[in-house]
Design a protein around this motif. Structure first.
Motif: not given
Length: 375
Positions: A78-80, A85, A102, A129, A133-134, A151-153, A182
């Motif tokens: 995903f992109t944040i 990432y 990353k 994302s 968040l991812g 969930q990725y912070d 999402g």
């Protein structure tokens, strides 16, 4: 660039002039022919323009920094903000990965981030994302289809398990984020291809049904443009599908609208050349603000064979144009992403076994002519 010159007229006049000047002089006549040949080459070079570039040179793939981790296919990402990432995936034998990385496009390098728990290692998961968040969910761990959701912070560099995906365990689904929400759907549950779709709210950690109007499928791609999601490609019961759909979460009634098919489906001639867009396990990304406008791209994947065919989708016309083929080996199970308005394809596999798993990253420049020295 074009020149308003009539080459034949110039050639004939110049030839007559030089022949008169060089009468009975064989050496000078040879120089005359060389002069004319040199002009022809210069004229040809300067009279070429972008529209004359064949599709096999229309766009340029550039090799970027390899993933620091092991090569893999069926990864997710995903992109944040200004970073992409990528993690999880399969080594081509028995191992599923839980590591995460990353990518910084400005410095063209990868940094290892916090891994998922070892128990959450998987391949063929969804990555998306939303709300800064991812998320990683669903997939296959080598024995079981999965429905857990993580969930990725990026600020804390930490993973948190969230409410399980309510659609049930599956792999090869698609996921995308629009605004603060999402969306996850389609896929394969071990017995059947699926066409259900669900909305996830990170704020309340809840899922709701949104449905899908298209055909069942798995191994499809989805990409987002101007708060709408586009879903295309995939396979159902061993047959690649050709229907193409756009999802508008703001629509007051039907959220899904069908677009033109990606094969020679109509009686019109616009799709007569749509011979190899259909595929499964492809990679897709969007690039905006180029000389040719805002476009989406699909590349790699498979349909009876592994693909390098690359196609460009025009959001304004709902038409496809073939571009320069992917300049790596024919690949399936790769990850496509766009970050800072640049489009990339990473990892994937070019055959069976561990040695065929890729750690390469390639960036696509749609307005350049292919450069044979890039790879």
């Amino acid at each position: 660039m074009t020149l308003n010159l009539n080459f034949n007229d110039f050639y004939n006049r110049h030839k007559i002039y030089l022949q008169k000047k060089n009468t009975n002089n064989t050496s000078n006549m040879k120089r005359t022919n060389i002069t004319l040949l040199s002009f022809f080459l210069v004229f040809t070079l300067f009279s070429c323009h972008k529209d004359s570039v064949p599709f096999t040179q229309d766009g340029n793939w550039v090799t970027r920094s390899q993933l620091n981790g092991p090569g893999r296919s069926e990864a997710a990402g995903f992109t944040i903000g200004d970073f992409a990432y990528l993690g999880t995936g399969w080594d081509g034998l028995n191992k599923r990965y839980s590591d995460f990385w990353k990518y910084d496009p400005d410095n063209d390098n990868w940094t290892q981030m916090q891994s998922l728990p070892d128990s959450a290692a998987r391949s063929s998961a969804i990555g998306m994302s939303a709300a800064g968040l991812g998320f990683i969910g669903t997939g296959y761990d080598g024995f079981n289809y999965m429905k857990d959701f993580w969930q990725y912070d990026p600020g804390a560099n930490a993973w948190t398990r969230k409410a399980d995906f309510i659609g049930g365990a599956r792999y090869e689904a698609v996921g995308f984020g629009i605004g603060n929400f999402g969306y996850v759907g389609t896929g394969f549950d071990g017995s059947n291809s699926l066409k259900d779709f669900y909305k996830y709210d990170p704020g309340s950690d809840t899922w709701t049904v949104v449905g899908f109007s298209g055909n069942k499928r798995y191994s499809a791609v989805a990409f987002v443009y101007k708060d709408k999601a586009y879903l295309v490609t995939g396979i159902n019961s061993g047959v690649t599908v050709s229907d193409f759909w756009v999802f508008d979460p703001a629509a007051s009634e039907a959220n899904w609208t069908q677009l033109r098919h990606i094969t020679n489906y109509s009686s019109d001639n616009y799709d007569d050349g749509y011979t190899n867009i259909m595929r499964s396990n492809a990679a897709a990304f969007v690039i905006t603000g180029t000389n040719s406008g805002d476009k989406a791209y699909i590349s790699t994947g498979e349909n009876g064979a592994l693909y390098t065919f690359t196609w460009e989708y025009d959001f304004l016309t709902d038409l496809w144009k073939e571009k320069t083929p992917f300049e790596g080996p024919a690949t399936t199970g790769a990850v496509g992403f766009n970050v800072k308005n640049r489009g990339y394809i990473a990892t994937g596999r070019s055959g069976s076994g561990q040695a065929a798993q890729s750690d390469f990253l390639r960036e696509f420049h749609p307005d350049e002519v292919v450069n044979p020295n890039d790879n």
